[in-house]
Design a protein around this motif. Structure first.
Motif, PDB file in Angstrom:
ATOM      1  N   ASP A  70      38.398  48.516  35.010  1.00  0.00           N
ATOM      2  CA  ASP A  70      37.356  48.148  34.941  1.00  0.00           C
ATOM      3  C   ASP A  70      36.621  47.753  33.725  1.00  0.00           C
ATOM      4  O   ASP A  70      35.562  47.385  33.502  1.00  0.00           O
ATOM      5  N   ASP A  71      37.751  47.918  32.705  1.00  0.00           N
ATOM      6  CA  ASP A  71      37.083  47.415  31.228  1.00  0.00           C
ATOM      7  C   ASP A  71      38.017  46.526  30.737  1.00  0.00           C
ATOM      8  O   ASP A  71      38.613  46.538  29.622  1.00  0.00           O
ATOM      9  N   VAL A  72      38.513  45.480  31.598  1.00  0.00           N
ATOM     10  CA  VAL A  72      39.301  44.469  31.006  1.00  0.00           C
ATOM     11  C   VAL A  72      38.811  43.377  30.536  1.00  0.00           C
ATOM     12  O   VAL A  72      37.551  43.198  30.654  1.00  0.00           O
ATOM     13  N   TYR A  73      39.673  42.664  29.808  1.00  0.00           N
ATOM     14  CA  TYR A  73      38.851  41.472  29.033  1.00  0.00           C
ATOM     15  C   TYR A  73      38.314  40.602  29.978  1.00  0.00           C
ATOM     16  O   TYR A  73      38.686  40.480  31.206  1.00  0.00           O
ATOM     17  N   GLY A  74      37.084  39.976  29.502  1.00  0.00           N
ATOM     18  CA  GLY A  74      36.311  39.290  30.281  1.00  0.00           C
ATOM     19  C   GLY A  74      36.864  37.949  31.190  1.00  0.00           C
ATOM     20  O   GLY A  74      36.793  37.777  32.272  1.00  0.00           O
ATOM     21  N   GLY A  75      38.126  37.374  30.432  1.00  0.00           N
ATOM     22  CA  GLY A  75      38.718  36.131  31.171  1.00  0.00           C
ATOM     23  C   GLY A  75      39.795  36.952  32.363  1.00  0.00           C
ATOM     24  O   GLY A  75      39.669  36.088  33.379  1.00  0.00           O
ATOM     25  N   THR A  76      40.000  37.839  32.135  1.00  0.00           N
ATOM     26  CA  THR A  76      40.585  38.676  33.237  1.00  0.00           C
ATOM     27  C   THR A  76      39.942  38.839  34.559  1.00  0.00           C
ATOM     28  O   THR A  76      40.287  38.724  35.584  1.00  0.00           O
ATOM     29  N   TYR A  77      38.750  39.352  34.287  1.00  0.00           N
ATOM     30  CA  TYR A  77      37.858  39.632  35.289  1.00  0.00           C
ATOM     31  C   TYR A  77      37.372  38.171  35.923  1.00  0.00           C
ATOM     32  O   TYR A  77      37.225  38.077  37.178  1.00  0.00           O
ATOM     33  N   ARG A  78      37.140  37.326  35.142  1.00  0.00           N
ATOM     34  CA  ARG A  78      36.748  35.944  35.761  1.00  0.00           C
ATOM     35  C   ARG A  78      37.942  35.454  36.437  1.00  0.00           C
ATOM     36  O   ARG A  78      37.382  34.985  37.632  1.00  0.00           O
ATOM     37  N   VAL A  79      39.160  35.348  36.184  1.00  0.00           N
ATOM     38  CA  VAL A  79      40.163  34.611  36.940  1.00  0.00           C
ATOM     39  C   VAL A  79      40.261  35.382  38.243  1.00  0.00           C
ATOM     40  O   VAL A  79      40.643  34.750  39.137  1.00  0.00           O
ATOM     41  N   ILE A  80      40.290  36.605  38.258  1.00  0.00           N
ATOM     42  CA  ILE A  80      40.415  37.423  39.537  1.00  0.00           C
ATOM     43  C   ILE A  80      39.214  37.284  40.458  1.00  0.00           C
ATOM     44  O   ILE A  80      39.396  36.884  41.695  1.00  0.00           O
ATOM     45  N   THR A  81      38.057  37.358  39.798  1.00  0.00           N
ATOM     46  CA  THR A  81      36.929  37.442  40.851  1.00  0.00           C
ATOM     47  C   THR A  81      36.333  36.028  41.502  1.00  0.00           C
ATOM     48  O   THR A  81      35.983  35.759  42.089  1.00  0.00           O
ATOM     49  N   ARG A  82      36.860  34.982  40.212  1.00  0.00           N
ATOM     50  CA  ARG A  82      36.237  33.614  40.694  1.00  0.00           C
ATOM     51  C   ARG A  82      37.218  32.676  41.040  1.00  0.00           C
ATOM     52  O   ARG A  82      36.857  31.606  41.473  1.00  0.00           O
ATOM     53  N   VAL A  83      38.360  32.917  40.832  1.00  0.00           N
ATOM     54  CA  VAL A  83      39.358  31.858  41.208  1.00  0.00           C
ATOM     55  C   VAL A  83      40.469  32.543  42.235  1.00  0.00           C
ATOM     56  O   VAL A  83      40.403  32.175  43.365  1.00  0.00           O
ATOM     57  N   PHE A  84      41.206  33.700  41.960  1.00  0.00           N
ATOM     58  CA  PHE A  84      41.953  34.137  42.978  1.00  0.00           C
ATOM     59  C   PHE A  84      41.444  34.843  44.058  1.00  0.00           C
ATOM     60  O   PHE A  84      42.109  34.944  45.058  1.00  0.00           O
ATOM     61  N   SER A  85      40.157  35.381  44.082  1.00  0.00           N
ATOM     62  CA  SER A  85      39.493  35.723  45.137  1.00  0.00           C
ATOM     63  C   SER A  85      39.010  34.710  46.127  1.00  0.00           C
ATOM     64  O   SER A  85      39.099  34.805  47.219  1.00  0.00           O
TER      65      SER A  85
END
Length: 377
Positions: A95-110
Motif C-alpha cells: 500500500d506504500d508503493v511508488y506512485g508510478g506503480t500505483y498508477r500503472v496498475i490502477t489506471r492501465v492494467f485494471s
C-alpha cells in the motif's frame, strides 16, 4: 568472488575480439546471418543486442538470478512483468508503493482486467487474508517509497510459496549491494536502474532478474514481444555506472546516517524516517535481511508551506523527481512522485504535504548539514 569484486568483474568482462577492457557499444539494429536461422547468437536488436546482453548477464549475476532483462525505464520493466498476468487475475500490492506503480496498475492494467488489493506488507496476517483463489502474485517494495516501511521478504516468500504465488520485489532503494531478495525467496526482482544503479542522473532504464530459468524465458518472450528494450548506449552507461556501485552506496549510507541523526536531534522536525535509526520499527529486520540501510530519508516539517520554504532555500539539494544519484536530491512526494495517489489515500498512509524526501548524495556531509540548517532556520 566478493561483492565489490563481482561489481567490477562480473558478467561479460571486456571484449574478447579486441581486448578492450570495456564492453563495446554495439550500435546496430540487425546482424548478418550465414544462412536462414544460422547466426552468431543475435538476429535483431529488439530480441538481443551484445551490449544489452552484457548488462543482462551482469545484473543476473549480481542479483543471484538465472536471467536478467533490461528495459527502457523502470516502468517498462514493471509493465512487462505485469504482462505475465491475465484478465481476472488478482494481485496483492504493497500500500506504500511508488506512485508510478500505483498508477500503472490502477489506471492501465485494471482496464485489461487485472485486479489488485493494496495491503500493508509489514502486516503478514493482512497479506494472508488478502489472498483469493485468483491471486497470482505479491508485489512489494522494501523499504517503501516514501515512508521507508520495512517488510519481511523471507516471511512473505514463505506465504507466497504456500499459496502458489509469485513474490515480486522492487529493490530500487537498496540495490543488490545492500539487499538480495532472490536469496531471501523472491521469484522476481526489479529496479528502476535510473536511480542508484546508474547513479549519475544520465540514463533512464529498468532491470528485471528472474530466479528460475523458466520464468526468465517467459519474461524474455514478453520483452521481445512488447519491445520496451534498453538501447546499447544506455546499456553501456549502466554497465559503467554499476562498476562504482559499491563505493557509492557506502558513501551514500555514511552521509545518510550522519544526516538522519542530525535531523532527529532537531526540535523543529515532526518526524524523521530512516531505517538506520534505532527507533525505526523496521531497524532490526533491516539488520537481518540487508547489509545496510540505504541512502533515503523522509522527514516532516509540519506543513506544505514550510516544505516550500525549505525547497526554495537549499543550495546543494537539487529539487528533482528522481533519486539515487551522486548529487543530493530533494522532493515533496505528495506533490511530485506520489501526486497520482488520491489525496485521501495519501492522508491515510501518512504522506503529508509537509513530508520531504531526500536522496542523500556523496558530497561532503558537513556541507549538506549546513545547507539544510540554513534552509530550515
Amino acid at each position: 568472488m566478493r561483492l565489490k569484486t563481482r561489481l567490477i568483474h562480473g558478467g561479460i568482462d571486456g571484449d574478447p575480439h579486441t581486448g578492450a577492457v570495456s564492453v563495446p557499444i554495439y550500435q546496430v539494429s540487425t546482424y548478418r546471418q550465414e544462412a536462414i536461422g544460422k547466426h552468431k547468437g543475435f538476429e535483431y536488436s529488439r530480441t538481443g543486442n551484445p551490449t544489452r546482453h552484457a548488462l543482462e548477464a551482469y545484473i543476473a549475476e549480481v542479483e543471484g538470478g538465472a536471467r536478467g532483462l533490461a528495459f527502457g525505464s523502470g516502468m517498462a520493466a514493471l509493465s512487462t512483468v505485469l504482462s505475465m498476468f491475465s484478465k481476472g487475475d488478482h494481485l496483492i500490492v504493497g500500500d506504500d508503493v511508488y506512485g508510478g506503480t500505483y498508477r500503472v496498475i490502477t489506471r492501465v492494467f485494471s482496464r485489461l482486467g487485472l485486479d489488485a488489493t493494496y495491503v500493508d506488507t509489514t502486516n503478514l496476517s493482512a497479506v494472508e487474508a488478502a489472498v483469493r483463489p485468483e491471486t497470482k502474485a505479491i508485489i512489494m517494495e522494501t523499504p517503501t517509497n516514501p515512508l521507508l516501511n520495512v517488510s519481511d521478504i523471507a516471511a512473505l516468500a514463505e506465504i507466497a510459496k504456500a499459496k502458489g504465488l509469485l513474490l515480486i520485489v522492487d529493490n530500487t532503494f537498496m540495490t543488490p549491494y545492500w539487499q538480495n531478495p532472490l536469496d531471501l525467496g523472491a521469484d522476481i526482482v526489479y529496479h528502476s536502474a535510473t536511480k542508484y544503479l546508474g547513479g549519475h542522473s544520465d540514463v533512464v532504464a529498468g532491470l528485471v532478474v528472474a530466479k528460475e530459468p523458466k520464468l526468465g524465458e517467459e519474461l524474455h518472450f514478453l520483452q521481445n514481444a512488447i519491445g520496451g528494450v534498453l538501447g546499447p548506449q544506455d546499456s553501456w552507461l549502466l554497465l559503467r555506472g554499476m562498476k562504482t556501485l559499491g563505493v557509492r552506496m557506502e558513501e551514500h549510507e555514511a552521509n545518510t546516517r550522519t544526516l538522519a541523526k542530525w535531523l532527529a536531534e532537531r526540535n523543529d522536525i515532526e518526524r524523521v524516517i530512516y531505517p538506520g535509526l534505532e527507533n525505526h520499527p523496521g531497524h532490526e529486520l533491516m539488520q537481518k535481511q540487508a547489509r545496510g540501510f540505504g541512502g533515503m530519508i523522509s522527514f516532516d516539517v509540519g506543513s506544505g508551506e514550510r516544505a516550500d520554504e525549505v525547497l526554495s532555500k537549499v543550495k546543494y539539494f537539487t529539487l528533482a523527481e528522481s533519486l539515487g544519484a551522486v548529487e543530493s536530491l530533494i522532493s515533496v512526494p505528495a506533490r511530485m512522485t506520489h501526486a497520482s495517489i488520491p489525496a485521501e489515500r495519501r492522508a491515510e498512509l501518512g504522506i503529508t504535504d509537509g513530508l520531504i524526501r531526500i536522496s542523500v548524495g556523496i558530497e561532503d556531509v558537513q556541507d549538506l548539514i549546513e545547507d539544510l540548517e540554513q534552509a530550515l532556520a
